[in-house]
Scaffold this motif. Structure first.
Motif, PDB file in Angstrom:
ATOM      1  N   ILE A 157      17.471   5.475 -10.103  1.00 33.86           N
ATOM      2  CA  ILE A 157      17.469   5.990  -8.744  1.00 33.86           C
ATOM      3  C   ILE A 157      16.165   6.730  -8.521  1.00 33.86           C
ATOM      4  O   ILE A 157      15.670   7.430  -9.407  1.00 33.86           O
ATOM      5  CB  ILE A 157      18.674   6.911  -8.477  1.00 33.86           C
ATOM      6  N   GLY A 158      15.603   6.556  -7.352  1.00 32.04           N
ATOM      7  CA  GLY A 158      14.345   7.214  -7.037  1.00 32.04           C
ATOM      8  C   GLY A 158      14.076   7.132  -5.544  1.00 32.04           C
ATOM      9  O   GLY A 158      14.943   6.713  -4.767  1.00 32.04           O
ATOM     10  N   PRO A 159      12.889   7.509  -5.122  1.00 38.41           N
ATOM     11  CA  PRO A 159      12.551   7.438  -3.694  1.00 38.41           C
ATOM     12  C   PRO A 159      12.513   5.992  -3.226  1.00 38.41           C
ATOM     13  O   PRO A 159      12.411   5.061  -4.033  1.00 38.41           O
ATOM     14  CB  PRO A 159      11.164   8.088  -3.630  1.00 38.41           C
ATOM     15  N   THR A 160      12.579   5.791  -1.921  1.00 39.78           N
ATOM     16  CA  THR A 160      12.577   4.422  -1.399  1.00 39.78           C
ATOM     17  C   THR A 160      11.270   3.701  -1.702  1.00 39.78           C
ATOM     18  O   THR A 160      11.215   2.473  -1.616  1.00 39.78           O
ATOM     19  CB  THR A 160      12.805   4.408   0.122  1.00 39.78           C
ATOM     20  N   ARG A 161      10.226   4.435  -2.073  1.00 38.46           N
ATOM     21  CA  ARG A 161       8.966   3.756  -2.384  1.00 38.46           C
ATOM     22  C   ARG A 161       8.866   3.396  -3.880  1.00 38.46           C
ATOM     23  O   ARG A 161       7.783   3.374  -4.457  1.00 38.46           O
ATOM     24  CB  ARG A 161       7.765   4.600  -1.955  1.00 38.46           C
ATOM     25  N   LEU A 162      10.002   3.083  -4.481  1.00 39.89           N
ATOM     26  CA  LEU A 162      10.001   2.571  -5.848  1.00 39.89           C
ATOM     27  C   LEU A 162       9.169   1.288  -5.927  1.00 39.89           C
ATOM     28  O   LEU A 162       9.077   0.540  -4.946  1.00 39.89           O
ATOM     29  CB  LEU A 162      11.426   2.248  -6.285  1.00 39.89           C
ATOM     30  N   ASN A 163       8.612   1.044  -7.085  1.00 44.89           N
ATOM     31  CA  ASN A 163       7.902  -0.214  -7.312  1.00 44.89           C
ATOM     32  C   ASN A 163       8.948  -1.283  -7.634  1.00 44.89           C
ATOM     33  O   ASN A 163       9.195  -1.628  -8.785  1.00 44.89           O
ATOM     34  CB  ASN A 163       6.913  -0.057  -8.473  1.00 44.89           C
TER      35      ASN A 163
ATOM     36  N   SER B  96      17.059   7.741  -0.627  1.00 45.07           N
ATOM     37  CA  SER B  96      16.735   7.270  -1.980  1.00 45.07           C
ATOM     38  C   SER B  96      17.207   5.835  -2.172  1.00 45.07           C
ATOM     39  O   SER B  96      18.070   5.348  -1.446  1.00 45.07           O
ATOM     40  CB  SER B  96      17.397   8.169  -3.024  1.00 45.07           C
ATOM     41  N   SER B  97      16.632   5.176  -3.156  1.00 43.75           N
ATOM     42  CA  SER B  97      17.028   3.812  -3.483  1.00 43.75           C
ATOM     43  C   SER B  97      17.634   3.759  -4.884  1.00 43.75           C
ATOM     44  O   SER B  97      17.235   4.525  -5.761  1.00 43.75           O
ATOM     45  CB  SER B  97      15.826   2.864  -3.417  1.00 43.75           C
ATOM     46  N   VAL B  98      18.582   2.868  -5.048  1.00 43.43           N
ATOM     47  CA  VAL B  98      19.232   2.642  -6.341  1.00 43.43           C
ATOM     48  C   VAL B  98      19.080   1.170  -6.698  1.00 43.43           C
ATOM     49  O   VAL B  98      19.329   0.292  -5.867  1.00 43.43           O
ATOM     50  CB  VAL B  98      20.727   3.013  -6.300  1.00 43.43           C
TER      51      VAL B  98
ATOM     52  N   GLY C 249       0.811  -1.211   0.000  1.00 43.46           N
ATOM     53  CA  GLY C 249       0.000   0.000   0.000  1.00 43.46           C
ATOM     54  C   GLY C 249       0.840   1.254   0.000  1.00 43.46           C
ATOM     55  O   GLY C 249       0.547   2.219  -0.711  1.00 43.46           O
ATOM     56  N   TYR C 250       1.922   1.230   0.778  1.00 39.31           N
ATOM     57  CA  TYR C 250       2.812   2.389   0.822  1.00 39.31           C
ATOM     58  C   TYR C 250       3.526   2.594  -0.508  1.00 39.31           C
ATOM     59  O   TYR C 250       3.642   3.727  -1.000  1.00 39.31           O
ATOM     60  CB  TYR C 250       3.836   2.215   1.943  1.00 39.31           C
TER      61      TYR C 250
ATOM     62  N   THR D 288      10.116   3.891 -15.521  1.00 40.81           N
ATOM     63  CA  THR D 288      10.098   3.671 -14.077  1.00 40.81           C
ATOM     64  C   THR D 288       9.747   4.915 -13.278  1.00 40.81           C
ATOM     65  O   THR D 288       9.650   4.850 -12.055  1.00 40.81           O
ATOM     66  CB  THR D 288      11.473   3.172 -13.598  1.00 40.81           C
ATOM     67  N   SER D 289       9.551   6.060 -13.975  1.00 40.52           N
ATOM     68  CA  SER D 289       9.272   7.340 -13.294  1.00 40.52           C
ATOM     69  C   SER D 289      10.372   7.670 -12.287  1.00 40.52           C
ATOM     70  O   SER D 289      10.106   8.186 -11.199  1.00 40.52           O
ATOM     71  CB  SER D 289       7.905   7.293 -12.598  1.00 40.52           C
ATOM     72  N   SER D 290      11.592   7.367 -12.646  1.00 37.00           N
ATOM     73  CA  SER D 290      12.748   7.641 -11.801  1.00 37.00           C
ATOM     74  C   SER D 290      13.808   8.313 -12.665  1.00 37.00           C
ATOM     75  O   SER D 290      13.531   8.693 -13.803  1.00 37.00           O
ATOM     76  CB  SER D 290      13.291   6.330 -11.200  1.00 37.00           C
ATOM     77  N   ALA D 291      15.006   8.448 -12.147  1.00 36.85           N
ATOM     78  CA  ALA D 291      16.123   8.925 -12.953  1.00 36.85           C
ATOM     79  C   ALA D 291      16.891   7.704 -13.459  1.00 36.85           C
ATOM     80  O   ALA D 291      17.164   6.778 -12.695  1.00 36.85           O
ATOM     81  CB  ALA D 291      17.045   9.819 -12.139  1.00 36.85           C
ATOM     82  N   GLY D 292      17.203   7.671 -14.751  1.00 33.50           N
ATOM     83  CA  GLY D 292      17.923   6.553 -15.339  1.00 33.50           C
ATOM     84  C   GLY D 292      19.424   6.758 -15.259  1.00 33.50           C
ATOM     85  O   GLY D 292      19.921   7.874 -15.423  1.00 33.50           O
ATOM     86  N   LEU D 293      20.155   5.682 -14.983  1.00 35.71           N
ATOM     87  CA  LEU D 293      21.611   5.737 -14.863  1.00 35.71           C
ATOM     88  C   LEU D 293      22.240   4.702 -15.781  1.00 35.71           C
ATOM     89  O   LEU D 293      21.813   3.551 -15.800  1.00 35.71           O
ATOM     90  CB  LEU D 293      22.046   5.428 -13.421  1.00 35.71           C
TER      91      LEU D 293
END
Length: 347
Positions: free
Chosen positions: A321-327, A300-302, A23-24, A124-129
């Motif tokens: 890389i994105g917030p810790t609530r990545l899918n 953040s999570s990678v 849910g989170y 992924t709605s994140s930043a790509g590396l």
């Protein structure tokens, strides 16, 4: 207090923990007992659910941001979920096709890698590396220019046109003749070679006694070649795209965290060093929040995976890389698929 392994949780606690985390990750907001008891939730009263939530909080798996709010997973809870509960969702046929189409587009490999970074960011709605394969340039020209007693300017030009200057400290007794001899030797014997090849050739000439250089000139050539060879191998090129994806509506209440993250991404050398730790991994690696010191403040999570050439050698790393609530269940397989597709492209 150490976090218990997933098998030590009761079935009830495991089910409630999974629902809170899922849910989170979906909403980015704490999950309360009423939501858990609702449609599709657990068949328990809100009071019983609150009791289990309190137990999970005491174990360090959940946290309550406010006394009246629901619970959200801690970083330790996210790690337990990722390692012990999460079920991967393979990329859809459409997503796989989009990744492969982007990589197969005609053009230089660098363009494909940049496009890959942008595509991962979008999917992924994140930043790509993407860390570009190390490529040691070939030497086009290297010249030593005297600056005064004990100092010289080394000017190196690569075959790609890149120019670098560096001031070297020299023994004060070293004359301009030794500098000129070193420059002439490089022009005659080492141009067109990588720095690694040049270093090997230099060592072979010295060992065979064929080098016509005096001791001072020889030391100068060896030192210059060795320094630049080490620099070239230690300087991975990092492509970061899609930083704007890190700025969504949910970040408006946490601007300091996002500002810290964007500052971290500006320091590409530090990010590259983090990705280096994923080079020797057998599969995709997940770094959650403060597990890595670089992103401890931004929380953040990678997710990163090495990609290999057709001979199985690791040549780079791709990730997001994105917030810790990545899918995580969706993003991890997507990064893994992209890494495997890049490997086929590198050849």
């Amino acid at each position: 207090m150490p976090v218990p392994p997933i098998h030590e949780l009761t079935t009830r606690a495991r089910d409630i923990f999974r629902l809170v985390v899922e849910g989170y990750l979906e909403t980015g907001t704490p999950v309360g007992s009423k939501a858990l008891a609702g449609s599709g939730g657990v068949n328990l009263s809100p009071a019983s659910i609150r009791s289990v939530l309190a137990d999970l909080e005491s174990l360090g798996l959940l946290a309550a941001p406010h006394t009246s709010a629901g619970r959200l997973p801690t970083e330790a809870g996210l790690r337990l979920f990722v390692d012990g509960i999460m079920q991967m969702a393979e990329p859809s046929a459409q997503e796989r096709q989009a990744i492969e189409a982007q990589l197969s587009a005609p053009g230089p490999i660098e363009a494909a890698l940049e496009a890959t970074s942008m595509l991962l960011s979008s999917l992924t709605s994140s930043a790509g590396l993407v860390m570009v394969p190390r490529r040691e340039p070939r030497l086009s020209h290297l010249q030593f220019v005297p600056l005064g007693p004990g100092r010289a300017l080394a000017v190196v030009v690569g075959d790609d046109g890149a120019v670098e200057n560096r001031v070297l400290d020299l023994p004060e007794a070293l004359g301009t003749g030794s500098l000129e001899a070193a420059s002439n030797f490089i022009s005659a014997h080492l141009c067109g070679r990588t720095f690694g090849e040049a270093a090997g050739l230099m060592q072979a000439e010295i060992a065979s006694g064929k080098s016509a250089l005096d001791d001072a000139s020889r030391e100068l050539v060896e030192r210059g070649i060795a320094v630049w060879s080490a620099d070239a191998m230690a300087r991975p090129v990092l492509i970061v795209r899609g930083q704007a994806n890190l700025l969504d509506e949910s970040t408006l209440v946490d601007l300091e965290r996002v500002r810290s993250l964007l500052d971290d991404l500006e320091n590409k050398q530090s990010v590259a060093q983090l990705l280096e730790t994923a080079r020797e991994a057998k599969s995709t690696r997940i770094f959650i929040g403060s597990e890595n010191r670089l992103f401890a403040l931004s929380g953040s999570s990678v997710i990163a995976s090495p990609y290999r050439d057709r001979e199985g050698r690791v040549v780079g790393v791709v990730g997001v890389i994105g917030p810790t609530r990545l899918n995580y269940a969706r993003v991890v397989p997507m990064v893994d698929f992209t890494a495997r597709s890049l490997g086929k492209l590198i050849g």
